[in-house]
Design an enzyme around this catalytic site. Sequence first.
Site, PDB file in Angstrom:
ATOM      1  N   GLU A   1       0.601   0.152  -5.545  1.00 39.66           N
ATOM      2  CA  GLU A   1      -0.443   1.079  -5.098  1.00 39.66           C
ATOM      3  C   GLU A   1      -1.679   0.878  -5.971  1.00 39.66           C
ATOM      4  O   GLU A   1      -1.584   0.801  -7.195  1.00 39.66           O
ATOM      5  CB  GLU A   1       0.059   2.526  -5.188  1.00 39.66           C
TER       6      GLU A   1
ATOM      7  N   GLY B   1       4.195   7.255  -0.816  1.00 40.56           N
ATOM      8  CA  GLY B   1       5.543   6.859  -1.219  1.00 40.56           C
ATOM      9  C   GLY B   1       6.661   7.112  -0.238  1.00 40.56           C
ATOM     10  O   GLY B   1       7.815   6.767  -0.523  1.00 40.56           O
TER      11      GLY B   1
ATOM     12  N   CYS C   1       0.883  -1.182   0.000  1.00 44.48           N
ATOM     13  CA  CYS C   1       0.000   0.000   0.000  1.00 44.48           C
ATOM     14  C   CYS C   1       0.912   1.222   0.000  1.00 44.48           C
ATOM     15  O   CYS C   1       1.011   1.944   0.991  1.00 44.48           O
ATOM     16  CB  CYS C   1      -0.912  -0.002   1.221  1.00 44.48           C
ATOM     17  N   ALA C   2       1.569   1.469  -1.118  1.00 45.53           N
ATOM     18  CA  ALA C   2       2.746   2.329  -1.143  1.00 45.53           C
ATOM     19  C   ALA C   2       2.447   3.828  -1.119  1.00 45.53           C
ATOM     20  O   ALA C   2       3.292   4.615  -0.702  1.00 45.53           O
ATOM     21  CB  ALA C   2       3.603   2.001  -2.370  1.00 45.53           C
TER      22      ALA C   2
ATOM     23  N   CYS D   1      -1.527   3.779  11.046  1.00 49.81           N
ATOM     24  CA  CYS D   1      -1.376   5.081  11.694  1.00 49.81           C
ATOM     25  C   CYS D   1      -2.602   5.309  12.566  1.00 49.81           C
ATOM     26  O   CYS D   1      -3.319   6.302  12.433  1.00 49.81           O
ATOM     27  CB  CYS D   1      -1.229   6.174  10.649  1.00 49.81           C
TER      28      CYS D   1
END
Length: 474
Positions: A308, A287, A283-284, A405
């Site tokens: 992604e 970046g 899940c880039a 997060c």
Amino acid sequence: MADPRGRRRRPGGRPAPARAKVDAPRAAAYDVLKAVRVDDAYANLVLPHVLRTAGLTGRDAAFVTELASGTIRRQGTYDAILRACVDRPLAKVEAKVLDALRLGTHQLLAMRVPPHAAISSTVDLVRAKAGQGPAGFTNAVLRKVAEHDHDQWVRRIAPTDPVGFAAIAHAHPVWVVEELRRSLRSVGAADELETLLAADNAAPKVTLVSRPGTSTVEELQAAGAEPTGRSPHALVLDSGDPGAIAAVAEGRAGVQDEGSQLVALALAHVGLEGRDERWLDTCAGPGGKSALLGALAGQRGAHLLASERQEHRAGLVRRATRTSTAGLLGVVVADGTRPAWAPGSFDRVIVDAPCSGLGALRRRPESRWRRSPKDIAELVPLQTELLVNALDSVRPGGVVAYVTCSPVLAETSGVVESVLARRDDTRLIDAEQALLSVPGVALEKVTGPLPGTVQLWPHRHGTDAMFLALLTRS
């Protein structure tokens, strides 16, 4: 028709009121709030554009930043105060007027703006945006707000129960306070709730990352940044535009929260037996982690594939990784729940799963007002599926980093426990030991809700509230 002084005249010969002159910084802050409300924009992303358009720099830019961001952070508190001062439900107040009332309330209760200046400038703003009638209403409401300071208002309007009081005092929705309290309790820190909530309302410093092989800590220090002492690649910039630093402008360094740096370092440095050549970021976007991992991989002769799902975010990944080409296998548009690669193809995999973002409320204050418990219920199945597919994508003996997060237990330990319960080929690696063993990392009290997992906190570590679990297949 105009009178001799150039003013337009109403029918019947009376001069029309002169158009209000709006203070430029306050008008810019209003534009930020409008973009957040109308376009679902993020304040920290729209703010630079608004400042450039208005031509505001220096002290004016700092004033706009604090006024807009502070108003959004404390919106819940200000709305509760305004309800006590308005003779109608806030839903009946015109949206543009309510935006201005919130800006005026923040100036009165949280900034060093004299009351007469806060009120008159807000009245001018409303007069220009909504007309004379709402301007009079605004004047009357803000005069009532000015009768008490912030703490006095909190004591007058907040519920007496601890959660309800904390929600008003620190401007968090009640359900968010409850989730954060549960998360803190899981790591034996229930008494730190108010400290955490206060940290969510503190404007974060700009954190830079020095990407190995392309820039150095010393280069960024020479540009005015200071090492944090927690991560070997992290520095903070107290003031100034990070884009004015050559290494950042050229993509050799970047702006990246230290928590994001630390979880990437833990994955890159954890011990691995056998082959260590192919890494994957599932899940880039946008970046930052891919750029750091690509730089670390390049130093070892390994290569990272950045994946992604959304094309426009894949473009952001390509831009972020443009100087990490030595360690970059490529950037692909692919869905991590439907892997475009063969099972067992990778040695190290990171899943920075889409989440509620409640660990980044310092940087994305509007998230607290946009999210709901329903969002978490919808995200958990996606997070679980991404982790399951990441484990299928790693070879036996390889390692997967599951990262969010968010400190919310359903998104952290809940997802990990669910996956461990359904897979007898998977076990946890001690992520806490892995992180603290990284050369140059100096941290304390990082234990997560599951033994061996990591939970970082804004009030303890100055980072976003990042969760990390490391898993391996047998």
